[in-house]
Every structure is written in C-alpha cells, then in structure tokens.
Design an enzyme around this catalytic site. Structure first.
Site, PDB file in Angstrom:
ATOM      1  N   LYS A   1       0.812  -1.209   0.000  1.00 40.51           N
ATOM      2  CA  LYS A   1       0.000   0.000   0.000  1.00 40.51           C
ATOM      3  C   LYS A   1       0.850   1.265   0.000  1.00 40.51           C
ATOM      4  O   LYS A   1       0.387   2.323  -0.405  1.00 40.51           O
ATOM      5  CB  LYS A   1      -0.953  -0.015   1.180  1.00 40.51           C
ATOM      6  CG  LYS A   1      -1.910  -1.202   1.080  1.00 40.51           C
ATOM      7  CD  LYS A   1      -3.199  -1.005   1.796  1.00 40.51           C
ATOM      8  CE  LYS A   1      -4.195  -2.082   1.443  1.00 40.51           C
ATOM      9  NZ  LYS A   1      -3.784  -3.441   1.859  1.00 40.51           N
TER      10      LYS A   1
HETATM   11  C1  LIG Z   1      -4.470  -4.543   1.378  1.00 35.95           C
HETATM   12  C2  LIG Z   1      -3.734  -5.825   1.296  1.00 35.95           C
HETATM   13  C3  LIG Z   1      -4.143  -6.859   0.444  1.00 35.95           C
HETATM   14  C4  LIG Z   1      -5.383  -6.750  -0.398  1.00 35.95           C
HETATM   15  O1  LIG Z   1      -5.261  -5.778  -1.403  1.00 35.95           O
HETATM   16  P1  LIG Z   1      -6.568  -5.197  -2.132  1.00 35.95           P
HETATM   17  O2  LIG Z   1      -6.078  -4.126  -3.023  1.00 35.95           O
HETATM   18  O3  LIG Z   1      -7.442  -4.675  -1.022  1.00 35.95           O
HETATM   19  O4  LIG Z   1      -7.195  -6.341  -2.848  1.00 35.95           O
HETATM   20  C5  LIG Z   1      -3.360  -7.997   0.385  1.00 35.95           C
HETATM   21  N1  LIG Z   1      -2.261  -8.143   1.154  1.00 35.95           N
HETATM   22  C6  LIG Z   1      -1.850  -7.196   1.988  1.00 35.95           C
HETATM   23  C7  LIG Z   1      -0.637  -7.415   2.802  1.00 35.95           C
HETATM   24  C8  LIG Z   1      -2.562  -6.003   2.080  1.00 35.95           C
HETATM   25  O5  LIG Z   1      -2.141  -5.038   2.916  1.00 35.95           O
END
Ligand SMILES: *Cc1c(COP(=O)(O)O)cnc(C)c1O
Length: 461
Positions: free
Chosen positions: A112
């Site tokens: 993210k």
């Molecule tokens: C947010 C997240 C996901 C999922 O991603 P999306 O974009 O919400 O599908 C998967 N793994 C981790 C470690 C995350 O932080």
C-alpha cells in the site's frame, strides 16, 4: 481526461477533483472516461528504465490535466525516496517460470505504500495550490491505515483519522498506526470488524453535512489515484520479464480488489497480460462470485492473512462496471441488492468477468503449509498474504510466466510466519525500535454519531 462514476449519476471530475473527493456523490467510484493506450513501442521503450521513470510514463496520460510535468515528477521522486530497495519493486524467482514481485520495501512494509506515498505528495501539491485543508478518514484492515499515516504525517493541510477493528490487526500493524507522534494523525480502535469500519467511512461520505463541514477526503482503495499508482508495477515487472514480446500472468492476494483491478487497467492499456488471478483466503466471496455462485455476503472469519479478511470488496464495483458494459444504472441496481444481502451476476457480465479474471482460494492450513514449503524450496520467507497468492498461482500456472505479488514483508506477521516456518522474521534495521515507541490511540464505538462527533471535536482543537 475526465473521470466518471460507476453509478452514472455524479458529475464528471478532473483527476485532481476525483482524487480529492474519493467516493462519488451518487455512492459510486470514479473511473477514467477512457483508458489511455500504450503501444507496443511505448511498452518496449520502458525496458531498463528506473521505477520512477516508468511510473511517470505510465501515469502521465491519466493526470496531465491536473499537474505540470515538473510537479508530477517531483511527487514521484519524493514518494519513492524512502523505500528500502533501489529497485523499489524487485523480483525474485521462486521456481522455473514463477516470480515473486516484492512490494514490501516501503516505509510500512506493505504494497500500500506504493500508492499512499504518492497520494500524500499529490494531495500536498494540490492543496497547497488551492490554499485548502482536508480531513482524511480511512478504514483499514491493517495495512492501509499505517500506510496513510506514514504518507500524511506532518502535512499541516491534512488531518488523518484511521478506523481499524480493535484487536483484529497484527501488533506490528497496530504499532505502525499508533506510534507516529505527529499531531495531525489519529488512530481510532473501533469496536467492530473491518466491514463495520468500511461501512462507517461510506456513511460519513453519504452524510453530506458532515462531509462538507469537515471537508472530507478519502484515501481508501476506492480512490482512483491509488489504483493508478498500482498500475505501474505491472508494467515494471512485465517489462523486466520481456513484455511486450512475452506475455505474463499475475496472481494477486486480494481483499478490496484494488490491486488486481490495477492489473486490469494495465491490461486495458495494452500490457500483454495473459491471466489475472484473484487469490482469496477463507473469506472467499470473490472466488465464489467468480466461480458463478453470485455475490452474497457472509460473516468475516478472522484469518492469519487479516488484510484480506473482507466480505464486501469495494473495488469490485469497478470490475462490475466494465463487466456490465459501463452501465451505471445496472451497477447502482446491483449495489442496492447488495444492501439486502447480495446479487447474482447476469450471464453476459459473468462471461466478461471470466474473460478478465481467474480465481482461487487458500485455506488457513494451506497458507501455513505454503510458507513452510516455500522456505524449503526457494529460501523465500513469505508473509501469509503472499503465501495465499503463491498457493493459488501454483494451482493455475501453465507455460506463461507467472508473477505473484508479495504484498507484505514477513516481519509484519511474525506469529504466523514463525508458526509455519520455525523462523522468526526480523524487522528491517530501520524499524527495529518499533516495539519500544509509545502508542497513542482512541478506543471508540462503531456508531456513526459517536465517530463523527469525535472527529469534529478533534479537528476543532
Ligand atoms: C491490502 C492488502 C491486500 C489486499 O489488497 P486489495 O487491493 O485490497 O485487494 C493484500 N495483502 C496485503 C498485505 C494487504 O495489505
């Protein structure tokens, strides 16, 4: 480039307006009115470029009405400067034809950061130019919150409130949210689960009096700017493996569908992606839906991959918008039905979805077994989310090169990783004192009035 709502009833906005707004006023999500194309030659020219230059070339057509080239390049440079790896998104090889794209070298050790660090810079430039301040409210199942807090801490034009489900995030995730001491960032531990947190954020956006009063802005994965930032690493990794001459498939550990949807955009732009594979944990509403069983909410079951513990996947609305031939009224209707518990996907839309995506599910035991097996097979220590991806990728892999997205660093989920592998994953040295820093957090109920009241009072001080 104009941005339109998936429900067809909100005004068209520029990139900057859509970014600062987040959720559209008709409850929909913004998408670009057209998807810019990259030719084979444009893609071939990305070979050997830095992550930052790739990012500029891929994103520029989406944002060029809103930023000058100099502003946008500056934002990209600052966004990725604090990453702990020169390649930003390096790849390692797990097996013949199977690659792991490490997206966890940012300041909070999860993918993210790629989007959030950039969005922090873009907000700062846009708000400074406008002389405005905003309140950012976000819901997190763990990683979004810390990424947002890291991205916005210390920016005085922005107040940030992050709602996370009390007791349902890992200790590292919690500490990353509660230890920054900047006065503009606030962690709220909500009595409820992630879906409650996410629903309250949506409620705040639909409460126009509150929304306008505090100048609400959203940075959850509903924000198209986040999706856009994630498109870049699909190009970067595919080109490293030989695109546009060679096709590549991707498997993506999925929760809110933002990351995999970025892959869909990359493919629509012209990147030769063969399969896009949605990998879910035991909270498998997306896998059930993509297997033709309709989209019906169940209860969220806490798992060892908590960032994917989601029932209602907010960005799936964008996938439906394209599957239904960009019919906003049809999407609005489905979302109404979702409010009553769920919906069945029409035959035509189901066909479009299966052309775009494959899916698979990974149980808790399989997640642990995959971490263990991968340590033996390649020496790679996977976080539980990445392990879900690797397991599902192994089920669907064919002769096309497969890239599995590693969405978090194993040290973010030490308990599960140690249980599976017998090895304790250490935090990178730059974060080694995380367990010693003091925490600051407000425990709070999950009803809308309490939350809105708290936010109003905090920013008035
Ligand atoms: C947010 C997240 C996901 C999922 O991603 P999306 O974009 O919400 O599908 C998967 N793994 C981790 C470690 C995350 O932080």
């Amino acid at each position: 480039m104009k941005y339109i709502s998936t429900r067809g009833q909100a005004p068209e906005l520029t990139f900057e307006e859509a970014m600062l707004t987040g959720l559209a006023r008709d409850g929909g999500l913004y998408v670009p009115a057209e998807i810019p194309q990259m030719s084979k030659g444009d893609i071939a020219a990305l070979a050997g470029l830095s992550y930052e230059e790739t990012a500029f070339r891929v994103m520029w057509p989406f944002v060029s009405d809103s930023f000058t080239e100099e502003e946008f390049r500056g934002c990209i440079t600052r966004a990725y400067a604090d990453f702990g790896h020169a390649a930003r998104a390096p790849m390692v090889q797990l097996a013949p034809n199977h690659f792991l794209l490490e997206l966890f070298h940012g300041p909070t050790l999860a993918f993210k950061d790629f989007a959030m660090q950039l969005i922090g810079q873009l907000f700062q430039v846009a708000l400074k130019r406008r002389g405005e301040t905003v309140t950012i409210v976000g819901a997190t199942s763990g990683d979004t919150g810390s990424a947002a807090i890291e991205a916005f801490r210390g920016l005085d034009a922005v107040n940030v409130f992050i709602l996370y489900p009390h007791g349902r995030v890992s200790e590292v995730q919690r500490r990353q949210m509660t230890t920054p001491d900047d006065s503009n960032v606030h962690a709220l531990a909500v009595d409820g689960d992630f879906d409650d947190c996410q629903a309250r954020v949506k409620d705040m956006f639909n409460d126009f009096e509150f929304r306008d009063g505090v100048k609400l802005a959203g940075v959850n994965s509903i924000n198209f700017a986040r999706v856009l930032a994630q498109v870049v690493y699909y190009f970067y990794s595919a080109v490293a493996l030989g695109a546009p001459e060679r096709e590549v498939s991707f498997t993506v550990p999925t929760g809110n569908f933002g990351d995999i949807f970025a892959g869909f955009i990359a493919k629509q732009m012209g990147l030769p992606i063969d399969r896009l594979v949605v990998a879910t944990n035991q909270n498998d509403i997306l896998h059930r839906c993509l297997s033709g069983q309709g989209y019906f909410k169940g209860d969220t079951i806490p798992s060892i991959s908590p960032s994917m513990d989601i029932q209602v996947s907010s960005n799936f609305e964008r996938a439906l918008f394209y599957a239904y031939g960009r019919d906003g009224a049809a999407v609005a209707q489905l979302m109404d039905e979702l409010g009553q518990g769920g919906f069945n996907v029409s035959q035509g839309a189901m066909q479009a979805l299966s052309e775009a995506y494959d899916s698979g599910r990974c149980s808790e035991d399989e997640t642990l077994a995959t971490i263990k097996a991968q340590t033996a097979a390649s020496g790679e220590l996977l976080c539980p989310h990445s392990a879900v991806g690797v397991k599902v990728a192994d089920e669907v892999r064919n002769t096309t090169a497969m890239v599995t997205l590693a969405t978090a660093h194993p040290a973010k989920f030490p308990a599960a990783v140690e249980k599976a592998s017998g090895m304790h994953p250490p935090l990178p040295p730059r974060m080694a004192d995380l367990y010693d820093r003091p925490e600051r957090v407000t425990r709070i109920g999950s009803d809308l009035a309490t939350l809105e009241d708290h936010i109003r009072k905090t920013i008035a001080n």
